[in-house]
Enzyme design. Structure first.
Site, PDB file in Angstrom:
ATOM      1  N   HIS A 471       0.834  -1.205   0.000  1.00 28.56           N
ATOM      2  CA  HIS A 471       0.000   0.000   0.000  1.00 28.56           C
ATOM      3  C   HIS A 471       0.873   1.261   0.000  1.00 28.56           C
ATOM      4  O   HIS A 471       0.689   2.156  -0.846  1.00 28.56           O
ATOM      5  CB  HIS A 471      -0.905  -0.010   1.233  1.00 28.56           C
ATOM      6  CG  HIS A 471      -1.781   1.192   1.373  1.00 28.56           C
ATOM      7  ND1 HIS A 471      -3.105   1.202   1.013  1.00 28.56           N
ATOM      8  CD2 HIS A 471      -1.530   2.449   1.845  1.00 28.56           C
ATOM      9  CE1 HIS A 471      -3.627   2.391   1.244  1.00 28.56           C
ATOM     10  NE2 HIS A 471      -2.679   3.169   1.759  1.00 28.56           N
ATOM     11  N   GLU A 472       1.803   1.346   0.925  1.00 23.85           N
ATOM     12  CA  GLU A 472       2.647   2.544   0.999  1.00 23.85           C
ATOM     13  C   GLU A 472       3.548   2.646  -0.228  1.00 23.85           C
ATOM     14  O   GLU A 472       3.841   3.752  -0.703  1.00 23.85           O
ATOM     15  CB  GLU A 472       3.476   2.532   2.284  1.00 23.85           C
ATOM     16  CG  GLU A 472       2.647   2.523   3.565  1.00 23.85           C
ATOM     17  CD  GLU A 472       1.634   3.657   3.635  1.00 23.85           C
ATOM     18  OE1 GLU A 472       1.866   4.726   3.033  1.00 23.85           O
ATOM     19  OE2 GLU A 472       0.588   3.468   4.286  1.00 23.85           O
TER      20      GLU A 472
END
Length: 686
Positions: A471-472
């Site tokens: 996600h990051e």
């Protein structure tokens, strides 16, 4: 501008490879004088724009403002990166001063009547100036920023707005420091007989932490989310699970680091500032210009998801209670029991062993898998650069290039928990992509708080943690692949309820069978991962959606005399929050909302999930999750444009139509046979 010998090193241009900062030469004592000099320089640049005798034009006003403040931006980005990821006593001692300086300086620009008049003149004439689409978008964004910053206010209202802004900035810092202190100030020391059920590698890491603090032979656990999730999921000891749960969810809810008075004051000030600008409530103000376009649409999505999610969660809870009763447990399911018994249901009835899955998700390998996905989708290459200085020993620097070797940017990865790091996971930029005066490549960093193993790269991740890493990294790709002219429009500088779309989309690839095979995962576990979400989506959706509903509701309520704790309890009661599930983030430690940019907008994770589930369907329809044609279109239409056009236009340009909500409901197991699922038991055969 050149720097005199002996000048403050923070003010010098970063001249390392790839334009990297010299972290090893940074002295915290230099920050305050650096800010003073950079702010004064920026003020002079702004004064030159206002004093320009030529008629206001895009180049002389809007573009000139984009060029101004380069050194201030550099110092500011560096300071806030360190304040969040390496927050020692020296940094924390000056956070308030830095915040006040920046708030006053920002207000002096936002409230400069001559500057605003020139911006307004360009905005008024924008359709007649022959601007291209990006210039038009920037002009509208700059003008809107001035209006939202109080530029159109007059007299006492303008002074009051500036005072509120400065006070809110100070309160935000206090809130975040309280959460950091409360999290770092609690530990749980266990003995070997207390560790039943907890994975061996986690115990090894806990032993190392205990030893480092003089407790050799014991095992130390903290309130980092990684420790919390592991203990709540695997510990056979109900008393230990309860102890951890109460400490984690009770942070800053009273005691030395009580955030409740701070929340109450922030809510009152946010309400006052919104009303000064003519909005009925703070949520109306914050969501003006979002994809949702207002709190009503955001709330409607949350409510549509909440009802079936609650039904699903209650059915899941009934299954867990049946298991407890069948084993003679003699207790009612509680919040500290849910993860533990849900994991047992997955193992027993769905043949999903999360501990076995976890054993194959090692930090170094998962990170490399994320790099490999970016290579297959976008042709990117990542080369570790150990010669570059870093701000902490376990941070790694990576040069990012295209397939042809051209520079794309620089990436820092900072994945392991430290006591001086704020909790959670995030991405930030030390330098953004732009090409006003030639190409400028971005410098980005990703931060997480995974519990450290003895060998850091062998740190085992849960499936959720592996998703967090992807996600990051998705946020990082959004900036690395940005292709705009003006820095204010680059990469992640988009609406809050669009910024989570590329990052949520990236999570799909960590569960792609091709990637799992590369991680050495056997086929039976890959098949099991396909069943992971068959049980527990009600819980996960309720946990997330409840936090979103409370956030949105409290910023629509009358803040005068409001008791945040009572409001949280009342709102959860009104929506029928199941007793055995807690909000993912309770208000006293909800840093997204009170020390971040998500006030009234935590719903954006769910909103973006509508986009990401629907968008991933384009790869499914192509028959290949690495289809280069779809990837090229995604890069061109979603990642590269940043905020240079309306986000809905970007989505439609990629997908060929507006987003469809049905894939989200299907992914969260909230529809069955074309409609809303009645219960998890019916769907899953449990």
């Amino acid at each position: 501008m050149t720097d005199a010998p002996g000048a403050n090193l923070l003010l010098r241009a970063w001249d390392g490879p790839f334009g990297a900062p010299s972290f090893d030469a940074i002295h915290v004592a230099d920050f305050l004088p650096a800010f003073e000099i950079a702010i004064a320089e920026h003020r002079r640049e702004i004064d030159a724009i206002t004093a320009d005798p030529t008629p206001p034009g895009f180049d002389t006003v809007i573009a000139a403002m984009e060029r101004a403040g380069e050194r201030l931006s550099r110092v500011r980005r560096l300071f806030w990166m360190l304040a969040s990821a390496r927050s020692d006593d020296a940094i924390r001692s000056i956070e308030g001063d830095v915040s006040a300086m920046l708030s006053r300086h920002g207000a002096s620009i936002d409230h400069d009547p001559t500057l605003f008049a020139r911006v307004a003149a360009v905005h008024l004439a924008r359709e007649r100036l022959g601007l291209d689409a990006e210039q038009l978008r920037l002009t509208e964004k700059v003008h809107r920023g001035f209006v939202w910053g109080g530029a159109a206010l007059e007299g006492e209202a303008k002074l009051r707005f500036a005072a509120i802004d400065e006070r809110l900035a100070a309160l935000s810092i206090r809130f975040g420091q309280n959460v950091l202190a409360a999290t770092a100030g609690w530990t749980m020391l266990l003995d070997a007989q207390d560790l039943s059920g907890i994975p061996a590698d986690v115990c090894e890491g806990a032993a190392q932490k205990a030893k480092s603090q003089g407790h050799e032979g014991r095992f130390l656990f903290t309130l980092d989310r990684g420790d919390f999730e592991v203990v709540l999921t695997y510990s056979d000891r109900r008393d230990i699970r309860e102890r951890m749960w109460r400490a984690f969810t009770g942070r800053c809810d009273g005691g030395e680091h009580d955030n409740r008075p701070i929340i109450a004051e922030m809510l009152r000030l946010r309400q006052e500032s919104a009303r000064l600008l003519g909005y009925a409530c703070y949520a109306d103000y914050r969501l003006d210009g979002s994809m949702a376009a207002g709190p009503e649409a955001a709330d409607a999505l949350l409510r549509r998801v909440w009802a079936p999610a609650r039904t699903q969660a209650l059915a899941e809870g009934a299954v867990l209670q049946e298991m407890i009763d069948a084993e003679g447990g003699g207790f009612m399911l509680a919040a500290w029991d849910w993860r533990y018994h849900a994991e047992r249901v997955r193992r027993a009835q769905h043949q999903v062993d999360m501990a076995a899955i976890r054993s194959h998700l090692r930090l170094g390998a998962v990170r490399d898998a994320a790099f490999a996905v970016a290579g297959r989708l976008y042709g990117l290459r990542f080369e570790q650069r150990p010669e570059l200085p870093v701000y902490a020993a376990d941070v790694l620097a990576w040069a990012v290039t295209n397939a042809d070797g051209a520079d794309v940017g620089l990436l820092y990865t900072d994945h392991l928990a430290r006591a001086d790091k704020h909790g959670g996971a995030w991405m930030g930029s030390l330098r953004v992509q732009e090409k006003m005066d030639g190409p400028v490549t971005p410098i980005v960093y990703v931060v997480a708080n995974f519990a450290r193993a003895a060998d850091p790269l062998e740190t085992a991740l849960s499936l959720d943690e592996a998703r967090t890493l992807f996600h990051e990294f998705g946020h990082a790709l959004h900036m690395l692949l940005s292709d705009v002219t003006y820095p204010s429009l680059a990469g992640t500088a988009v609406a809050r309820d669009f910024v989570e779309f590329p990052s949520k989309l990236m999570e799909h690839w960590i569960v792609a069978p091709e990637i799992l095979r590369d991680l050495g995962m056997p086929e039976e576990l890959i098949e099991a991962i396909g069943r992971v979400d068959d049980f527990g989506q009600g819980f996960a959706t309720v946990e997330l959606t409840a936090s979103s509903i409370v956030d949105l509701a409290i910023h629509r309520a009358d803040a005068d005399g409001l008791d945040p704790a009572e409001f949280e309890r009342r709102t959860l009661a009104e929506i029928g929050m199941p007793d055995a599930i807690a909000m993912r983030h309770r208000l006293p430690h909800f840093t997204h909302v009170f020390d971040g940019g998500y006030a009234s907008a935590y719903y954006s994770y769910l909103w973006s999930e509508v986009l990401d589930e629907d968008a991933f369907g384009a790869f499914i329809e192509a028959g290949n999750v690495f289809d280069r044609g779809v990837a090229v279109r995604l890069r061109r239409e979603v990642l590269a444009p940043g905020d240079s056009r309306d986000p809905l236009q970007s989505y439609i340009a990629f997908r060929g139509r507006a987003p469809d909500e049905a894939p989200l409901l299907a992914a969260r197991r909230l529809i069955a046979d074309g409609g809303i699922a009645d219960t998890a038991v019916v769907r899953d055969g449990v």
